[in-house]
Design an enzyme around this catalytic site. Sequence first.
Site, PDB file in Angstrom:
ATOM      1  N   HIS A  17      24.348  59.015  57.925  1.00 33.85           N
ATOM      2  CA  HIS A  17      23.150  58.182  57.956  1.00 33.85           C
ATOM      3  C   HIS A  17      22.876  57.654  56.553  1.00 33.85           C
ATOM      4  O   HIS A  17      23.397  58.196  55.559  1.00 33.85           O
ATOM      5  CB  HIS A  17      21.946  58.996  58.442  1.00 33.85           C
ATOM      6  CG  HIS A  17      21.956  59.227  59.912  1.00 33.85           C
ATOM      7  ND1 HIS A  17      21.391  60.317  60.491  1.00 33.85           N
ATOM      8  CD2 HIS A  17      22.463  58.487  60.932  1.00 33.85           C
ATOM      9  CE1 HIS A  17      21.537  60.254  61.801  1.00 33.85           C
ATOM     10  NE2 HIS A  17      22.191  59.157  62.083  1.00 33.85           N
ATOM     11  N   LYS A  21      24.573  59.133  52.920  1.00 34.39           N
ATOM     12  CA  LYS A  21      25.842  58.534  52.489  1.00 34.39           C
ATOM     13  C   LYS A  21      26.286  59.073  51.132  1.00 34.39           C
ATOM     14  O   LYS A  21      27.450  59.406  50.936  1.00 34.39           O
ATOM     15  CB  LYS A  21      25.746  57.017  52.471  1.00 34.39           C
ATOM     16  CG  LYS A  21      25.713  56.401  53.868  1.00 34.39           C
ATOM     17  CD  LYS A  21      25.835  54.914  53.839  1.00 34.39           C
ATOM     18  CE  LYS A  21      25.559  54.250  55.149  1.00 34.39           C
ATOM     19  NZ  LYS A  21      26.058  54.866  56.352  1.00 34.39           N
ATOM     20  N   GLY A  64      27.396  51.948  62.479  1.00 31.16           N
ATOM     21  CA  GLY A  64      26.924  52.844  63.534  1.00 31.16           C
ATOM     22  C   GLY A  64      25.987  52.188  64.534  1.00 31.16           C
ATOM     23  O   GLY A  64      26.255  52.184  65.745  1.00 31.16           O
ATOM     24  N   ASP A  69      29.232  54.066  66.297  1.00 26.09           N
ATOM     25  CA  ASP A  69      29.085  55.397  66.893  1.00 26.09           C
ATOM     26  C   ASP A  69      29.792  55.450  68.237  1.00 26.09           C
ATOM     27  O   ASP A  69      30.486  56.421  68.552  1.00 26.09           O
ATOM     28  CB  ASP A  69      27.602  55.759  67.071  1.00 26.09           C
ATOM     29  CG  ASP A  69      26.864  55.916  65.756  1.00 26.09           C
ATOM     30  OD1 ASP A  69      27.508  56.229  64.729  1.00 26.09           O
ATOM     31  OD2 ASP A  69      25.638  55.727  65.750  1.00 26.09           O
ATOM     32  N   ASP A  89      20.784  62.788  59.015  1.00 26.32           N
ATOM     33  CA  ASP A  89      19.530  63.057  58.326  1.00 26.32           C
ATOM     34  C   ASP A  89      18.517  63.654  59.303  1.00 26.32           C
ATOM     35  O   ASP A  89      17.981  62.939  60.146  1.00 26.32           O
ATOM     36  CB  ASP A  89      18.987  61.759  57.722  1.00 26.32           C
ATOM     37  CG  ASP A  89      17.821  61.980  56.794  1.00 26.32           C
ATOM     38  OD1 ASP A  89      17.224  63.075  56.825  1.00 26.32           O
ATOM     39  OD2 ASP A  89      17.490  61.058  56.036  1.00 26.32           O
ATOM     40  N   HIS A  96      18.810  54.353  66.260  1.00 24.37           N
ATOM     41  CA  HIS A  96      19.873  54.555  67.248  1.00 24.37           C
ATOM     42  C   HIS A  96      20.084  56.047  67.522  1.00 24.37           C
ATOM     43  O   HIS A  96      21.197  56.504  67.710  1.00 24.37           O
ATOM     44  CB  HIS A  96      21.157  53.864  66.801  1.00 24.37           C
ATOM     45  CG  HIS A  96      21.699  54.353  65.492  1.00 24.37           C
ATOM     46  ND1 HIS A  96      21.057  54.141  64.303  1.00 24.37           N
ATOM     47  CD2 HIS A  96      22.816  55.048  65.198  1.00 24.37           C
ATOM     48  CE1 HIS A  96      21.762  54.701  63.327  1.00 24.37           C
ATOM     49  NE2 HIS A  96      22.825  55.257  63.843  1.00 24.37           N
ATOM     50  N   ASP A  99      22.312  57.074  70.365  1.00 18.79           N
ATOM     51  CA  ASP A  99      23.751  56.963  70.076  1.00 18.79           C
ATOM     52  C   ASP A  99      24.245  58.192  69.327  1.00 18.79           C
ATOM     53  O   ASP A  99      25.341  58.698  69.581  1.00 18.79           O
ATOM     54  CB  ASP A  99      24.037  55.722  69.227  1.00 18.79           C
ATOM     55  CG  ASP A  99      23.651  54.432  69.911  1.00 18.79           C
ATOM     56  OD1 ASP A  99      23.582  54.413  71.155  1.00 18.79           O
ATOM     57  OD2 ASP A  99      23.407  53.439  69.203  1.00 18.79           O
ATOM     58  N   ARG A 105      27.168  64.988  71.477  1.00 21.24           N
ATOM     59  CA  ARG A 105      27.456  65.542  72.799  1.00 21.24           C
ATOM     60  C   ARG A 105      28.934  65.395  73.151  1.00 21.24           C
ATOM     61  O   ARG A 105      29.572  66.330  73.651  1.00 21.24           O
ATOM     62  CB  ARG A 105      26.602  64.845  73.864  1.00 21.24           C
ATOM     63  CG  ARG A 105      26.751  65.461  75.261  1.00 21.24           C
ATOM     64  CD  ARG A 105      25.982  64.692  76.314  1.00 21.24           C
ATOM     65  NE  ARG A 105      26.472  63.345  76.504  1.00 21.24           N
ATOM     66  CZ  ARG A 105      27.598  63.029  77.138  1.00 21.24           C
ATOM     67  NH1 ARG A 105      28.373  63.968  77.647  1.00 21.24           N
ATOM     68  NH2 ARG A 105      27.971  61.776  77.279  1.00 21.24           N
TER      69      ARG A 105
END
Length: 150
Positions: A17, A21, A64, A69, A89, A96, A99, A105
């Site tokens: 995120h 970074k 992303g 993503d 983060d 998002h 996402d 998952r």
Amino acid sequence: MEARPLHVRKRIALVAHDHKKTDLIDWAWYNRDVLAQHELYATGTTGTLLEAKLGTPVRKLLSGPLGGDQQIGALIAEGGIDMMIFFWDPMETQPHDSDVKALIRLAVAWNILIACNRSTADFILTSPLMVEAYKAQLPDYSTYLKREIP
């Protein structure tokens, strides 16, 4: 049980995120010699920053929020990613977030290595299994796929 081979040269997805970074780039620089032995994938800006800092090729996907993503998720589902380092983060809501949850998952569903912080990434990268082939057990989803949908 079915297994997915992880070769000596692992396929590693690197994601971060915005506020993480710098942490990921610092971690990657510290581990540049190990990472250079593997095939690296990253979402948009992260990939550009990593490639410039490390001097190592990085397969750059979309940003992303613009689909990167999902591209990494698709690679995971297709068996094209062996591990994911995702410095996310926990203190910032992401536009998002759905996402991000889906990506994590998928990593869990397909039994790939996942590190969401530096300590876990350090342990994974320094494992003796990083320098040898390994057979990751694939979950059996046959019962799930055969279920009757009302």
